[in-house]
Write an enzyme that holds these catalytic residues in place. Sequence first.
Site, short mmCIF file in Angstrom:
data_model
loop_
_atom_site.label_atom_id
_atom_site.label_comp_id
_atom_site.label_asym_id
_atom_site.label_seq_id
_atom_site.Cartn_x
_atom_site.Cartn_y
_atom_site.Cartn_z
N PRO A 85 0.72 -1.08 -0.15
CA PRO A 85 -0.12 0.06 -0.01
C PRO A 85 0.75 1.31 -0.05
O PRO A 85 0.91 2.08 0.89
CB PRO A 85 -0.78 -0.13 1.37
CG PRO A 85 -0.07 -1.04 2.26
CD PRO A 85 0.49 -1.90 1.45
N CYS A 86 1.34 1.56 -1.24
CA CYS A 86 2.32 2.86 -1.26
C CYS A 86 1.41 3.96 -1.47
O CYS A 86 1.70 5.06 -1.04
CB CYS A 86 3.06 2.89 -2.17
SG CYS A 86 2.36 2.37 -3.80
#
Length: 171
Positions: free
Chosen positions: A131-132
């Site tokens: 989850p950047c």
Amino acid sequence: MPSDPGPTRSLVTGSSIGLLEVVEAAGAVVMIRFDASTTGSPQHEHVGSPLLTEAHRQLAEYFAGRRRVFDLPLRPAGTDFQRRVWDVLATIPWGTTTTYGWIADRLGLPPGASRAVGAANGANPIPVVLPCHRVVGADGTLTGYAGGLERKAELLRLEGVATEADQGALF
């Protein structure tokens, strides 16, 4: 340089942020591409597999608001430093955000290393699952995202995180 993972297969799946192509090689997800095409290419066979079917199911659950944690084998290709950053990304809980500086500090890096963390974050080959989108600027603003800031904002809204655009709409 990482060794060749061998033949790859991919599956295109729909989402609220557009078509995503999930790419599998050697029994692990190696990439998720934005703006996927449904046409094949010489390097990729567009077919299902048990892993791709499971990835599709988990992504559909995530976009429907029913999944907060992914449980897929991942093998992102990158440098040792990039993989260290991506390992930290995997620990950021659903519905929360953190900063590039926090990741740098968590990795024991010197002050000012947040730009290097940002570069590694931007090179993440498995967005959404790693989850950047949960990484924001030090002041809480949305900053660069390989899929575009609109997608980043949409993913955060999906997780119940208000963005600065949402804040502006309140006043």
